[in-house]
Design an enzyme around this catalytic site. Sequence first.
Site, short mmCIF file in Angstrom:
data_model
loop_
_atom_site.label_atom_id
_atom_site.label_comp_id
_atom_site.label_asym_id
_atom_site.label_seq_id
_atom_site.Cartn_x
_atom_site.Cartn_y
_atom_site.Cartn_z
CG PHE A 1 -9.27 -4.52 1.85
CD1 PHE A 1 -9.84 -5.72 1.47
CD2 PHE A 1 -8.43 -3.88 0.96
CE1 PHE A 1 -9.60 -6.27 0.22
CE2 PHE A 1 -8.17 -4.41 -0.30
CZ PHE A 1 -8.75 -5.61 -0.66
N GLY A 2 -6.80 -5.84 3.86
CA GLY A 2 -5.38 -5.98 3.57
C GLY A 2 -5.15 -6.38 2.14
CE1 TYR A 3 -2.01 -1.89 -0.71
CE2 TYR A 3 -3.79 -1.50 0.84
CZ TYR A 3 -2.63 -1.09 0.23
OH TYR A 3 -2.04 0.11 0.57
N GLY A 4 -1.58 -6.05 0.91
CA GLY A 4 -0.14 -6.27 0.85
C GLY A 4 0.25 -7.32 1.87
CB SER A 5 2.83 -7.41 4.54
OG SER A 5 2.48 -6.23 5.25
CD GLU B 1 0.67 -0.95 6.95
OE1 GLU B 1 1.23 -0.44 5.95
OE2 GLU B 1 0.68 -2.17 7.17
#
Length: 187
Positions: free
Chosen positions: A8-12, A87
């Site tokens: 799951f990605g929520y930024g870049s 990250e």
Amino acid sequence: MRTKVWIFGYGSLVWNPGFSFEQSQVGYIRGWARRFYQGSPDHRGIPGSPGRVVTLVSDTQSVCWGVAYQVAGESLTSIFSYLDEREQGGFRRYQVDFYPKTTAIDASASAVTTAAVYIARDDNPYYLGPASVSEMARHIFHAKGPSGSNRDYLIRLAESLRGLGVTDTHVTELEHHIRQLEAQGQE
């Protein structure tokens, strides 16, 4: 049977996952809010002058929208090695329940799957924490790092979320302040 994993990605990761995937799905996770509380000494800032990037903070009333990517097979090891390196500035990998966009946002909805997500908790050395929106915007406006300007990161995130049909008040407020600083010719 090949192992399949969702990330799951929520930024870049929303606009630049940086890895190959089998499919992607817009959706959300519950109990988390996206906030520009994490310092970035390696991508959108430099050591001693970190930028501000998003992390997730626990908030039982919130949902955080983003994109989940399904990866599988032998590429899993290399993808997680890549993400662990990308990250590294205070983020750690966790598992969350993921709900695709087609799932109603209510307490009775069941998660479709679990997904790996990178979160920088408040106990890491780069955590900047909350500040006023105007203070965060000024910080973001001026920060730059090896991956580019911090303001570009914010603008790309805001535009990407709009493209997904998602409204995130925190991101929108920061974008509004950044646009004001640009209009004033701040540098």
